[in-house]
Design an enzyme around this catalytic site. Structure first.
Site, PDB file in Angstrom:
ATOM      1  N   ASP A 168       0.821  -1.216   0.000  1.00  0.00           N
ATOM      2  CA  ASP A 168       0.000   0.000   0.000  1.00  0.00           C
ATOM      3  C   ASP A 168       0.854   1.265   0.000  1.00  0.00           C
ATOM      4  OD1 ASP A 168      -2.096  -1.701   0.110  1.00  0.00           O
ATOM      5  OD2 ASP A 168      -2.936  -0.940   1.997  1.00  0.00           O
ATOM      6  N   HIS A 320       3.724  -2.587   3.144  1.00  0.00           N
ATOM      7  CA  HIS A 320       3.785  -1.206   2.651  1.00  0.00           C
ATOM      8  C   HIS A 320       5.123  -0.970   1.948  1.00  0.00           C
ATOM      9  CE1 HIS A 320       0.837  -1.065   5.940  1.00  0.00           C
ATOM     10  NE2 HIS A 320       0.281  -0.065   5.290  1.00  0.00           N
TER      11      HIS A 320
END
Length: 861
Positions: A168, A320
């Site tokens: 993300d 991430h």
């Protein structure tokens, strides 16, 4: 001061090397302190008989001239001209349009950058958990893939021994490439849920993701909590992110992950309506079943443990690749992939794991070009603002360096000239010729001449009337003052008038001033004392604003004291003063003859002659006590016109004398010290200085407001210190500095736009139109008005001395008297006329018609 008013009329405009037909300068100090008297060239098609004291013959009508048809035709032509002028008035002038266009583009780019960097329209609110009673149980108990398209509610799980790695918040220029390298090293695929902001800024990374077999998904544009947003804002977030992905990789995606999402069982009554709406827009929502918690940086082992499913189950793993330091994520990934591959897991993208068609669809045609255009604009905005940031740092450094240099050197100059026993050489007591070029100065000329009559130094005054149409010369003659002569010529411009005055001057020291300027009794004496040093060829005086009571006048007063005079002290110490102000300057006749007199090559003849003096090896110094009070513009329009000429004329002078950079001796010293300083501090730095205000405005509205205001106050404080020091050196009252903050906000903006317009004119080869500044005659020397005898003098003058017809401005409004084809403003035109002596000669005087009486009462012929 022997002799009374002697009237000298020169009927031939070419004698004395005057140049008719070339517009020249106006009468107040420039950004470097120079002055100019804006004078249009005469209209050759319609000679101005009033310049010779006569009236234009009255024309009588004839039968043909008064015929109704001709009258009607004349009225029709007049009406057409009126309508054309009206249309021109409605059309904004180019001088406003171009700077406004540049400003609009700059602001648009800055706003675009702020939007892409989540500084504008960003919403960082996060909702707390809510009830889940309105969420279907199948969703709460289902898998991480939620499909609500076409009104259905479906939940999907990843098959066993299949892992879908998801990253993300990227792409990040530092960590995403490293993640991609690790994935490529271990032959693994993943899904990258990118934000529109990052995808727009780093399109190459999105392109690489798609090219290496990974899938990309939408993670909104600015990363807001969508439960707070309206449907239109949600649509905007989706479409802008898709536009960025399309522009970067040429594809469109059907995958979506909401910001701040977690597991499927965390869906609540606030997020569920958003998920359904997202499905109605054609997207599959993907949450996760394993959270590595790498954003907390818990350590490599903990990240691997959190991301490993139990008992061979399939999973969607959350990681991430952006949002901070991700070195633990990269290191953990390099261990995690081979360990789980050894346990029989496969790392696929989502559609591979589900055995479904790819979530990426190629985009062609208009949609593709719109995406590419978006990426181009974002890249341009980032590049422009990054460049502006560098320029801002450069400007800040230049401003601080200049202030430090000014404070240091101006203090050294003041200490040198004020120390006990200082003198330039033997006291100068010889008489001086004062030249006053005048063009339509009826309102000011009497104050000017009477101030010279009160001089403590012996002076001869020559008023050179440059074709005035308002009786300027008649007013001077009517005063009947001893030692004052009037020289009349056709309108030819200020340099031509000064050259004619030099030819008629009786003395070797020549002082030049403007027709709207007033001297103190000691001004001439103080101005010529530096000539006690035989190396000094020219002296700059201390020009001051006389009409400082208005707000615009007060701002110019601050500018004159803080900028011009403090600069002159600095340049004097460095021996590279760029400008002797036309309002108060003095020259040796021999120095003027050596450089060829006053030149018409530029709009800033005072800067031109000063640079020529340096190149000829003469010293140019500053006399701080030689004060002259000049009338500054009192309206924005007049101020604009004046500063426009100054800025452009300075650029012309710099360009004309650019050869000094390669010269040797004094000329080379000026070229390698003076020209760079003048170019840097008077042309380049002021053009970049608006960045301070632009970033200030942006920071106040969108950025860290408090820090921005503190930074601006710091810059203002530095300027206030310099201004206070300059006022102290000039012994001025500090009360005028009250308007300094407002000057920085408003007045500087006008100067920025003027300088920008000058740059545009220079780069496009444009030409300037001349305008005569309107004078009020309110400026007087301190200590009270100069004794007047206007009433008595008026009785001695011929009836009709004041020929200023009602409604007639000496500027000949609307009439462009610039001789056709005469381009006196083109940069790069070398019209120095080497070897030409523009100062005139004794032969010129022989052609004069002289009237009046000498000091002993004998008639002069």
């Amino acid at each position: 001061m022997a002799g009374h008013v002697r009237r000298t009329r020169t009927g031939n405009p070419q004698t004395g090397n005057t140049r008719t037909g070339n517009p020249q300068t106006d009468g107040t100090p420039d950004a470097a302190g120079h002055t100019s008297d804006a004078r249009p060239a005469p209209d050759e098609a319609a000679p101005n008989t009033r310049r010779h004291g006569g009236r234009s013959p009255r024309r009588t009508g004839t039968s043909a001239g008064t015929a109704p048809g001709r009258r009607a035709g004349a009225r029709g032509r007049a009406g057409a001209r009126t309508r054309a002028r009206s249309r021109r008035r409605l059309r904004p002038p180019l001088r406003l349009l171009l700077p406004l266009l540049v400003l609009a583009v700059l602001m648009a780019m800055l706003m675009l950058r702020g939007y892409v960097h989540s500084e504008i329209l960003a919403d960082h609110r996060i909702r707390p958990e809510a009830a889940t009673d309105k969420v279907p149980q199948s969703i709460l108990d289902g898998g991480p893939v939620i499909d609500t398209r076409h009104g259905q509610t479906t939940s999907l799980r990843v098959p066993d021994h299949r892992l879908v790695l998801t990253f993300d918040d990227g792409p990040d220029p530092t960590w995403t490439p490293k993640v991609l390298d690790v994935l490529k090293k271990h032959h693994a695929h993943a899904v990258f849920f990118v934000t529109g902001t990052m995808a727009s800024r780093y399109p190459d990374l999105v392109r690489r993701m798609v090219a290496e077999g990974h899938e990309v998904g939408v993670h909104t544009f600015n990363h807001p909590d969508l439960s707070y947003q309206s449907k239109s804002r949600i649509d905007w977030e989706l479409s802008q992110t898709q536009l960025a992905i399309t522009g970067a990789a040429g594809v469109r995606t059907s995958l979506f992950r909401p910001p701040y999402s977690s597991f499927a069982d965390a869906m609540d009554n606030r997020s569920w309506p958003v998920t359904r709406y997202i499905g109605s827009r054609g997207y599959i929502t993907v949450v996760n079943t394993a959270d590595s918690e790498d954003w907390q940086k818990p350590g490599i082992a903990r990240i691997i443990r959190n991301a490993t499913p139990k008992d061979g189950e399939g999973a969607v793993v959350l990681m991430h690749d952006s949002g901070g330091d991700r070195h633990q994520t990269v290191q953990a990934l390099d261990r995690y992939l081979p360990e789980l591959q050894a346990k029989g897991y496969r790392f696929d993208n989502l559609t591979e794991a589900l055995g479904a068609p790819s979530a990426l669809t190629p985009v062609t045609g208009v949609g593709l070009w719109k995406g590419k255009a978006w990426i181009f604009l974002v890249q341009a905005a980032d590049g422009l603002t990054d460049g502006l940031g560098v320029c801002l740092a450069l400007v800040g450094g230049l401003v601080i360096a200049r202030f430090a240099l000014m404070l240091l050197l101006s203090g050294a100059h003041a200490r040198r000239v004020r120390r006990r026993g200082f003198r330039w050489g033997e006291p100068v007591t010889e008489p001086v010729s004062v030249l006053v070029p005048a063009y339509n100065e009826a309102k000011c000329i009497e104050n000017t001449v009477r101030s010279l009559m009160a001089s403590e130094h012996p002076v001869e005054v020559l008023v050179i009337d440059d074709g005035s149409a308002d009786g300027t010369a008649d007013i001077v003659e009517a005063l009947d003052l001893p030692g004052v002569r009037v020289v009349r010529q056709r309108n030819a411009g200020k340099p031509a008038a000064l050259n004619r005055g030099i030819a008629h001057a009786s003395h070797d020291l020549i002082v030049m001033m403007d027709g709207d300027t007033v001297f103190e009794p000691s001004t001439v004496r103080e101005l010529v004392q530096p000539f006690g040093d035989p190396r000094v060829g020219a002296v700059a005086g201390n020009a001051k604003v006389g009409n400082r009571d208005s707000l615009i006048g007060a701002w110019q007063h601050i500018e004159y004291v803080m900028g011009f005079n403090l600069d002159r002290r600095m340049y004097d110490v460095l021996r590279c003063m760029p400008t002797i102000p036309g309002a108060v300057g003095a020259f040796r006749r021999s120095a003027l003859q050596e450089v060829g007199g006053m030149s018409e090559d530029t709009l800033a003849e005072d800067t031109d002659i000063t640079m020529a003096m340096h190149r000829a090896g003469w010293r140019v110094v500053y006399a701080e006590n030689a004060r002259a009070w000049t009338e500054a513009p009192e309206s924005v329009q007049q101020l604009w016109s004046q500063r426009y000429r100054w800025s452009y004329g300075t650029m012309q002078a710099i360009w004309k004398h650019r050869g000094a950079l390669l010269d040797r001796g004094p000329s080379g010293r000026f070229g390698r010290v003076g020209l760079p300083l003048v170019s840097l501090f008077m042309v380049v730095a002021p053009l970049l200085a608006p960045l301070i205000d632009i970033f200030l405005l942006y920071g106040v509205v969108f950025g860290p407001t408090q820090k921005t205001i503190v930074a601006w106050l710091g810059v203002l404080a530095i300027q206030a210190v310099c201004a206070a020091y300059a006022f102290r050196l000039d012994r001025e009252r500090m009360t005028h500095l009250i308007s300094l903050p407002l000057q920085q906000i408003l007045y500087r903006q006008l100067m920025y736009v003027v300088l920008l317009q000058s740059w545009i004119t220079a780069l496009t080869g444009g030409r300037l139109r001349w305008q005569k500044l309107r004078r009020t005659g309110v400026v007087e020397a301190p200590g009270g008005p100069v004794p007047r005898e206007r009433a008595g003098a008026a009785a001695k003058s011929a009836t009709g001395t004041d020929r200023t017809a009602a409604g007639t401005d000496g500027t000949a409004t609307g009439t462009d008297r610039t001789a056709a084809g005469t381009d006196g403003t083109t940069i790069g035109t070398d019209r120095t006329g080497a070897g030409t002596d523009r100062t005139g000669a004794a032969a010129d005087r022989a052609a004069d018609v002289v009237t009046g009486r000498a000091g002993d009462g004998r008639p002069v012929a």
